[in-house]
Scaffold this active site. Structure first.
Site, PDB file in Angstrom:
ATOM      1  N   PRO A  11       0.791  -1.224   0.000  1.00  0.00           N
ATOM      2  CA  PRO A  11       0.000   0.000   0.000  1.00  0.00           C
ATOM      3  C   PRO A  11       0.824   1.276   0.000  1.00  0.00           C
ATOM      4  O   PRO A  11       1.859   1.363   0.659  1.00  0.00           O
ATOM      5  CB  PRO A  11      -0.830  -0.104   1.286  1.00  0.00           C
ATOM      6  CG  PRO A  11      -0.166  -1.142   2.104  1.00  0.00           C
ATOM      7  CD  PRO A  11       0.520  -2.078   1.158  1.00  0.00           C
ATOM      8  N   ARG A  19       5.536  11.994  -3.201  1.00  0.00           N
ATOM      9  CA  ARG A  19       5.449  12.540  -1.841  1.00  0.00           C
ATOM     10  C   ARG A  19       6.669  12.042  -1.052  1.00  0.00           C
ATOM     11  O   ARG A  19       7.243  11.026  -1.398  1.00  0.00           O
ATOM     12  CB  ARG A  19       4.203  12.012  -1.101  1.00  0.00           C
ATOM     13  CG  ARG A  19       2.878  12.404  -1.694  1.00  0.00           C
ATOM     14  CD  ARG A  19       2.317  13.646  -1.011  1.00  0.00           C
ATOM     15  NE  ARG A  19       0.966  13.941  -1.448  1.00  0.00           N
ATOM     16  CZ  ARG A  19       0.613  14.341  -2.661  1.00  0.00           C
ATOM     17  NH1 ARG A  19       1.526  14.481  -3.595  1.00  0.00           N
ATOM     18  NH2 ARG A  19      -0.640  14.601  -2.971  1.00  0.00           N
ATOM     19  N   TYR A  24      11.755   8.504   0.671  1.00  0.00           N
ATOM     20  CA  TYR A  24      11.631   7.461  -0.354  1.00  0.00           C
ATOM     21  C   TYR A  24      12.277   7.810  -1.697  1.00  0.00           C
ATOM     22  O   TYR A  24      12.237   6.994  -2.621  1.00  0.00           O
ATOM     23  CB  TYR A  24      10.145   7.117  -0.559  1.00  0.00           C
ATOM     24  CG  TYR A  24       9.493   6.577   0.698  1.00  0.00           C
ATOM     25  CD1 TYR A  24       9.916   5.376   1.259  1.00  0.00           C
ATOM     26  CD2 TYR A  24       8.474   7.283   1.347  1.00  0.00           C
ATOM     27  CE1 TYR A  24       9.347   4.881   2.423  1.00  0.00           C
ATOM     28  CE2 TYR A  24       7.885   6.791   2.507  1.00  0.00           C
ATOM     29  CZ  TYR A  24       8.329   5.603   3.048  1.00  0.00           C
ATOM     30  OH  TYR A  24       7.769   5.110   4.178  1.00  0.00           O
ATOM     31  N   ASN A  75       8.008  -5.826  -1.496  1.00  0.00           N
ATOM     32  CA  ASN A  75       8.007  -4.718  -0.539  1.00  0.00           C
ATOM     33  C   ASN A  75       6.571  -4.622  -0.040  1.00  0.00           C
ATOM     34  O   ASN A  75       5.722  -4.008  -0.690  1.00  0.00           O
ATOM     35  CB  ASN A  75       8.445  -3.412  -1.186  1.00  0.00           C
ATOM     36  CG  ASN A  75       8.489  -2.279  -0.167  1.00  0.00           C
ATOM     37  OD1 ASN A  75       7.970  -2.428   0.952  1.00  0.00           O
ATOM     38  ND2 ASN A  75       9.083  -1.162  -0.536  1.00  0.00           N
ATOM     39  N   ALA A  78       3.391  -1.098   4.527  1.00  0.00           N
ATOM     40  CA  ALA A  78       2.915  -1.161   5.921  1.00  0.00           C
ATOM     41  C   ALA A  78       2.421  -2.558   6.300  1.00  0.00           C
ATOM     42  O   ALA A  78       2.425  -2.917   7.495  1.00  0.00           O
ATOM     43  CB  ALA A  78       1.817  -0.127   6.140  1.00  0.00           C
ATOM     44  N   HIS A  81       4.428  -4.958   8.697  1.00  0.00           N
ATOM     45  CA  HIS A  81       4.398  -4.888  10.161  1.00  0.00           C
ATOM     46  C   HIS A  81       3.089  -5.418  10.750  1.00  0.00           C
ATOM     47  O   HIS A  81       2.946  -5.453  11.974  1.00  0.00           O
ATOM     48  CB  HIS A  81       4.617  -3.431  10.601  1.00  0.00           C
ATOM     49  CG  HIS A  81       5.670  -2.721   9.801  1.00  0.00           C
ATOM     50  ND1 HIS A  81       6.990  -3.127   9.816  1.00  0.00           N
ATOM     51  CD2 HIS A  81       5.606  -1.673   8.925  1.00  0.00           C
ATOM     52  CE1 HIS A  81       7.688  -2.336   8.990  1.00  0.00           C
ATOM     53  NE2 HIS A  81       6.865  -1.454   8.444  1.00  0.00           N
ATOM     54  N   ASP A  88       1.515 -16.028   5.879  1.00  0.00           N
ATOM     55  CA  ASP A  88       0.988 -17.381   5.628  1.00  0.00           C
ATOM     56  C   ASP A  88       1.036 -17.714   4.141  1.00  0.00           C
ATOM     57  O   ASP A  88       1.407 -18.824   3.757  1.00  0.00           O
ATOM     58  CB  ASP A  88      -0.453 -17.504   6.142  1.00  0.00           C
ATOM     59  CG  ASP A  88      -0.524 -17.608   7.662  1.00  0.00           C
ATOM     60  OD1 ASP A  88       0.523 -17.840   8.300  1.00  0.00           O
ATOM     61  OD2 ASP A  88      -1.630 -17.455   8.213  1.00  0.00           O
ATOM     62  N   GLU A  99      12.676  -9.789   0.750  1.00  0.00           N
ATOM     63  CA  GLU A  99      11.908  -8.633   1.244  1.00  0.00           C
ATOM     64  C   GLU A  99      12.740  -7.372   1.022  1.00  0.00           C
ATOM     65  O   GLU A  99      13.935  -7.359   1.345  1.00  0.00           O
ATOM     66  CB  GLU A  99      11.644  -8.864   2.733  1.00  0.00           C
ATOM     67  CG  GLU A  99      10.945  -7.745   3.462  1.00  0.00           C
ATOM     68  CD  GLU A  99      10.797  -8.072   4.958  1.00  0.00           C
ATOM     69  OE1 GLU A  99      11.068  -9.227   5.388  1.00  0.00           O
ATOM     70  OE2 GLU A  99      10.438  -7.141   5.699  1.00  0.00           O
ATOM     71  N   HIS A 101      12.900  -3.071   1.513  1.00  0.00           N
ATOM     72  CA  HIS A 101      12.391  -1.784   2.006  1.00  0.00           C
ATOM     73  C   HIS A 101      13.286  -0.685   1.469  1.00  0.00           C
ATOM     74  O   HIS A 101      14.523  -0.790   1.550  1.00  0.00           O
ATOM     75  CB  HIS A 101      12.353  -1.747   3.536  1.00  0.00           C
ATOM     76  CG  HIS A 101      11.435  -2.789   4.073  1.00  0.00           C
ATOM     77  ND1 HIS A 101      10.072  -2.686   3.971  1.00  0.00           N
ATOM     78  CD2 HIS A 101      11.690  -3.984   4.636  1.00  0.00           C
ATOM     79  CE1 HIS A 101       9.524  -3.777   4.460  1.00  0.00           C
ATOM     80  NE2 HIS A 101      10.481  -4.577   4.879  1.00  0.00           N
ATOM     81  N   ILE A 102      12.652   0.342   0.954  1.00  0.00           N
ATOM     82  CA  ILE A 102      13.399   1.458   0.377  1.00  0.00           C
ATOM     83  C   ILE A 102      14.137   2.206   1.492  1.00  0.00           C
ATOM     84  O   ILE A 102      15.308   2.551   1.360  1.00  0.00           O
ATOM     85  CB  ILE A 102      12.420   2.386  -0.376  1.00  0.00           C
ATOM     86  CG1 ILE A 102      11.778   1.611  -1.535  1.00  0.00           C
ATOM     87  CG2 ILE A 102      13.119   3.654  -0.861  1.00  0.00           C
ATOM     88  CD1 ILE A 102      10.566   2.305  -2.128  1.00  0.00           C
ATOM     89  N   SER A 103      13.440   2.439   2.581  1.00  0.00           N
ATOM     90  CA  SER A 103      14.043   3.147   3.719  1.00  0.00           C
ATOM     91  C   SER A 103      14.653   2.130   4.686  1.00  0.00           C
ATOM     92  O   SER A 103      14.324   0.938   4.638  1.00  0.00           O
ATOM     93  CB  SER A 103      12.977   3.981   4.439  1.00  0.00           C
ATOM     94  OG  SER A 103      11.979   3.128   4.996  1.00  0.00           O
ATOM     95  N   ARG A 108      13.939   4.008  11.901  1.00  0.00           N
ATOM     96  CA  ARG A 108      12.683   4.748  11.966  1.00  0.00           C
ATOM     97  C   ARG A 108      11.885   4.354  13.223  1.00  0.00           C
ATOM     98  O   ARG A 108      12.450   3.833  14.174  1.00  0.00           O
ATOM     99  CB  ARG A 108      11.901   4.518  10.657  1.00  0.00           C
ATOM    100  CG  ARG A 108      12.685   4.993   9.428  1.00  0.00           C
ATOM    101  CD  ARG A 108      11.916   4.812   8.144  1.00  0.00           C
ATOM    102  NE  ARG A 108      10.726   5.667   8.114  1.00  0.00           N
ATOM    103  CZ  ARG A 108       9.756   5.547   7.204  1.00  0.00           C
ATOM    104  NH1 ARG A 108       9.838   4.630   6.256  1.00  0.00           N
ATOM    105  NH2 ARG A 108       8.710   6.351   7.260  1.00  0.00           N
ATOM    106  N   ARG A 112       8.109   0.008  13.053  1.00  0.00           N
ATOM    107  CA  ARG A 112       8.614  -0.484  11.761  1.00  0.00           C
ATOM    108  C   ARG A 112       9.757  -1.494  11.936  1.00  0.00           C
ATOM    109  O   ARG A 112      10.266  -2.036  10.968  1.00  0.00           O
ATOM    110  CB  ARG A 112       9.123   0.677  10.900  1.00  0.00           C
ATOM    111  CG  ARG A 112       8.038   1.646  10.498  1.00  0.00           C
ATOM    112  CD  ARG A 112       8.557   2.694   9.530  1.00  0.00           C
ATOM    113  NE  ARG A 112       7.718   3.879   9.576  1.00  0.00           N
ATOM    114  CZ  ARG A 112       6.592   4.042   8.887  1.00  0.00           C
ATOM    115  NH1 ARG A 112       6.161   3.100   8.070  1.00  0.00           N
ATOM    116  NH2 ARG A 112       5.879   5.146   8.997  1.00  0.00           N
TER     117      ARG A 112
END
Ligand code: CA2
Length: 152
Positions: A11, A19, A24, A75, A78, A81, A88, A99, A101-103, A108, A112
């Site tokens: 998401p 933004r 990001y 990725n 949210a 978490h 599953d 997996e 993650h950009i950040s 953070r 997270r």
């Protein structure tokens, strides 16, 4: 042996480049898809690239990957978490999962720092910006090639 890799995005990643560039970066998700496709050619991989804001769509793509893919780059945004359902689904996939993650999620907020998805991922890449997707594709290719060489 399949060379198809699903690249799945959770998401709000449709907002990438539009933004919060401080966190990001400036690249859009379309830029990331383009870069993944260029690298996939070099690695002799095929790519199914998707983004959704809906948990069930991500789960459905993981189920589709079970039928046809040799790896998943994800990725989960949210959902990383929160989602036992995505964990599953990934646990039912028999090939490598990386997996991304950009950040750097560990620099953070505390919420997270925990990832359900990490419980099943072969590898986790965080904090390298969108370059992480390319490293993840290289990781999948290396794992798939290593397996093919042990079971020729
Ligand atoms: O660092 C990552 O890649 C994250 O998976 C991104 C998620 C966040 O919830 C994770 O903790 C870490 C957020 C994706 C939202 O993406 C946006 C991009 C641009 C503008 C707004 C949101």
């Amino acid at each position: 042996m399949s060379r198809l890799v699903y690249v799945l995005n959770g998401p709000n990643l449709n907002l990438l480049g539009k933004r919060q560039p401080d966190i990001y970066g400036h690249e859009t998700l379309a830029d990331v898809e383009r870069a993944c496709r260029v690298l996939a050619q070099e690695l002799n991989l095929e790519i199914n690239f998707h983004q959704s804001n809906r948990e069930y769509e991500i789960i459905d793509w993981i189920h589709a990957a079970r039928e046809s893919a040799c790896g998943i780059v994800i990725n989960p945004a949210a959902f990383t978490h929160t989602s036992i359902a995505i964990l599953d689904a990934l646990n039912s996939f028999d090939h490598p999962v990386i997996e991304v993650h950009i950040s750097n999620v560990h620099k953070r907020e505390e919420f997270r720092h925990h990832s359900f998805v990490s419980l099943c991922a072969n590898g986790v890449i965080a904090g390298l910006g969108t370059h992480g997707y390319l490293l993840a594709l290289r990781g999948i290719a290396a794992l798939v090639d290593a397996k093919a060489n042990t079971n020729p």
